[in-house]
Write a protein that holds these residues in place. Structure first.
Motif, short mmCIF file in Angstrom:
data_model
loop_
_atom_site.label_atom_id
_atom_site.label_comp_id
_atom_site.label_asym_id
_atom_site.label_seq_id
_atom_site.Cartn_x
_atom_site.Cartn_y
_atom_site.Cartn_z
N ARG A 157 -8.60 31.42 42.21
CA ARG A 157 -8.99 31.39 43.63
C ARG A 157 -9.28 29.95 44.02
NH1 ARG A 157 -14.07 34.11 44.31
NH2 ARG A 157 -13.97 32.83 45.70
N ILE A 158 -8.75 29.51 45.16
CA ILE A 158 -8.93 28.12 45.57
C ILE A 158 -9.40 28.01 47.02
CG2 ILE A 158 -7.18 27.20 43.99
CD1 ILE A 158 -5.43 26.90 46.69
N ALA A 159 -9.90 26.83 47.37
CA ALA A 159 -10.15 26.42 48.75
C ALA A 159 -9.52 25.04 48.89
CB ALA A 159 -11.64 26.37 49.04
N LEU A 160 -9.06 24.72 50.09
CA LEU A 160 -8.53 23.38 50.34
C LEU A 160 -9.65 22.51 50.90
CD1 LEU A 160 -5.07 24.33 51.85
CD2 LEU A 160 -5.54 23.42 49.57
N GLU A 161 -9.68 21.26 50.49
CA GLU A 161 -10.76 20.33 50.83
C GLU A 161 -10.68 19.91 52.30
OE1 GLU A 161 -14.12 18.08 49.83
OE2 GLU A 161 -13.05 19.57 48.63
N THR A 162 -11.78 20.12 53.02
CA THR A 162 -11.85 19.70 54.41
C THR A 162 -12.91 18.61 54.61
OG1 THR A 162 -13.41 21.45 54.93
CG2 THR A 162 -11.08 21.93 55.31
N ALA A 163 -13.66 18.28 53.59
CA ALA A 163 -14.74 17.29 53.71
C ALA A 163 -14.16 15.88 53.77
CB ALA A 163 -15.70 17.43 52.54
N PRO A 164 -14.87 14.95 54.43
CA PRO A 164 -14.37 13.58 54.56
C PRO A 164 -14.47 12.76 53.28
CG PRO A 164 -16.48 13.79 55.63
CD PRO A 164 -16.09 15.16 55.19
N ASN A 165 -15.22 13.19 52.27
CA ASN A 165 -15.37 12.38 51.06
C ASN A 165 -14.20 12.64 50.12
OD1 ASN A 165 -16.16 14.98 50.53
ND2 ASN A 165 -17.75 14.41 49.09
N LEU A 166 -13.04 12.07 50.48
CA LEU A 166 -11.80 12.32 49.77
C LEU A 166 -11.54 11.25 48.72
CD1 LEU A 166 -9.43 14.36 50.09
CD2 LEU A 166 -8.30 12.60 51.40
N PRO A 167 -11.12 11.64 47.51
CA PRO A 167 -10.76 10.64 46.51
C PRO A 167 -9.54 9.84 46.96
CG PRO A 167 -10.80 12.84 45.55
CD PRO A 167 -10.97 12.99 47.03
N HIS A 168 -9.31 8.71 46.29
CA HIS A 168 -8.15 7.87 46.63
C HIS A 168 -6.86 8.63 46.38
CE1 HIS A 168 -10.62 4.44 47.38
NE2 HIS A 168 -11.17 4.54 46.19
N ALA A 169 -5.83 8.27 47.12
CA ALA A 169 -4.53 8.93 46.98
C ALA A 169 -3.91 8.56 45.64
CB ALA A 169 -3.61 8.49 48.11
N GLU A 170 -3.12 9.46 45.11
CA GLU A 170 -2.38 9.19 43.88
C GLU A 170 -1.34 8.11 44.16
OE1 GLU A 170 -2.81 10.79 40.84
OE2 GLU A 170 -4.59 11.64 41.78
N PRO A 171 -1.01 7.29 43.14
CA PRO A 171 0.02 6.27 43.34
C PRO A 171 1.35 6.92 43.74
CG PRO A 171 -1.11 5.97 41.25
CD PRO A 171 -1.59 7.26 41.82
N GLY A 172 2.08 6.26 44.63
CA GLY A 172 3.38 6.77 45.04
C GLY A 172 3.31 7.78 46.17
N LEU A 173 2.12 8.06 46.64
CA LEU A 173 1.98 9.02 47.74
C LEU A 173 1.47 8.29 48.97
CD1 LEU A 173 0.18 11.93 45.88
CD2 LEU A 173 2.58 11.79 46.49
N SER A 174 1.78 8.82 50.13
CA SER A 174 1.21 8.27 51.34
C SER A 174 -0.28 8.58 51.32
CB SER A 174 1.88 8.90 52.56
OG SER A 174 1.66 10.29 52.57
N HIS A 175 -1.03 7.90 52.15
CA HIS A 175 -2.47 8.16 52.21
C HIS A 175 -2.70 9.59 52.68
CE1 HIS A 175 -3.71 4.16 51.28
NE2 HIS A 175 -2.86 3.67 52.17
N PRO A 176 -3.75 10.21 52.17
CA PRO A 176 -4.05 11.57 52.64
C PRO A 176 -4.27 11.57 54.15
CG PRO A 176 -5.34 11.06 50.71
CD PRO A 176 -4.67 9.79 51.13
N ILE A 177 -3.74 12.58 54.79
CA ILE A 177 -3.88 12.71 56.23
C ILE A 177 -4.41 14.10 56.53
CG2 ILE A 177 -2.06 11.06 56.83
CD1 ILE A 177 -0.13 13.43 57.09
N GLN A 178 -4.94 14.27 57.72
CA GLN A 178 -5.37 15.60 58.14
C GLN A 178 -4.17 16.37 58.65
OE1 GLN A 178 -8.61 16.36 60.68
NE2 GLN A 178 -9.99 14.91 59.67
N LEU A 179 -3.97 17.56 58.11
CA LEU A 179 -2.89 18.43 58.55
C LEU A 179 -3.46 19.81 58.82
CD1 LEU A 179 -0.09 17.61 55.95
CD2 LEU A 179 -0.03 17.10 58.38
N ARG A 180 -2.86 20.54 59.75
CA ARG A 180 -3.21 21.94 59.91
C ARG A 180 -2.61 22.70 58.73
NH1 ARG A 180 -1.43 24.92 64.26
NH2 ARG A 180 0.60 24.05 63.80
N VAL A 181 -3.32 23.71 58.25
CA VAL A 181 -2.80 24.51 57.14
C VAL A 181 -1.41 25.04 57.48
CG1 VAL A 181 -3.13 26.64 55.81
CG2 VAL A 181 -5.05 25.10 56.20
#
Length: 143
Positions: free
Chosen positions: A25-49
């Motif tokens: 069972r999972i939840a997707l992170e909505t909090a602003p304290n986000l870890p750094h993006a993985e190398p090779g990926l664009s920066h995390p952005i807010q998206l609608r589910v």
């Protein structure tokens, strides 16, 4: 007895000793304290589910009470001495179930996670950068 080579269900496959798939069972992170993006990926952005796509990287919290699920969440890095930590994992599939969106992520070979969310919920995700076409391909419109 039953004849035929195939299995009719996952439960039957599990009873026969084949690969066991565990769905956490999972939840997707909505909090602003986000870890750094993985190398090779664009920066995390807010998206609608509802706008998530397979291949996006979701910041995922494992919400498990089963012993096997808690153990795997610890193995994947989802727990620390300070509590729950989000894990960056690839989104495998996204589909609608009634008025909600169901999201499946892939932790490992035989371990997935699923959660159900309202389509308008904003979550953090990273989308892989699309590689740029070579200069020749751009000028000559080659595939």
């Amino acid at each position: 007895g039953k004849t035929g080579a195939g299995h009719n269900s996952v439960a039957e496959a599990q009873r026969s000793g084949e690969e066991i798939f565990l769905n956490l069972r999972i939840a997707l992170e909505t909090a602003p304290n986000l870890p750094h993006a993985e190398p090779g990926l664009s920066h995390p952005i807010q998206l609608r589910v509802g706008d998530l796509k397979p291949g996006d990287i979701g910041q995922t919290d494992v919400l498990e009470t089963r012993d096997a699920g808690v153990y795997l969440a610890e193995v994947f890095g989802g727990y620390s001495n300070y509590g729950l930590l989000p894990i960056a994992v690839p989104i495998e599939s996204v589909w609608r179930e009634g008025d909600l969106i169901k999201v499946r992520v892939r932790f490992g070979y035989a371990v997935t996670g699923e959660g159900v969310f309202p389509p308008e919920l904003r979550v953090y995700a990273a989308r892989k950068k699309s590689p740029k076409a070579s200069l020749f391909r751009r000028i000559l419109s080659w595939p």
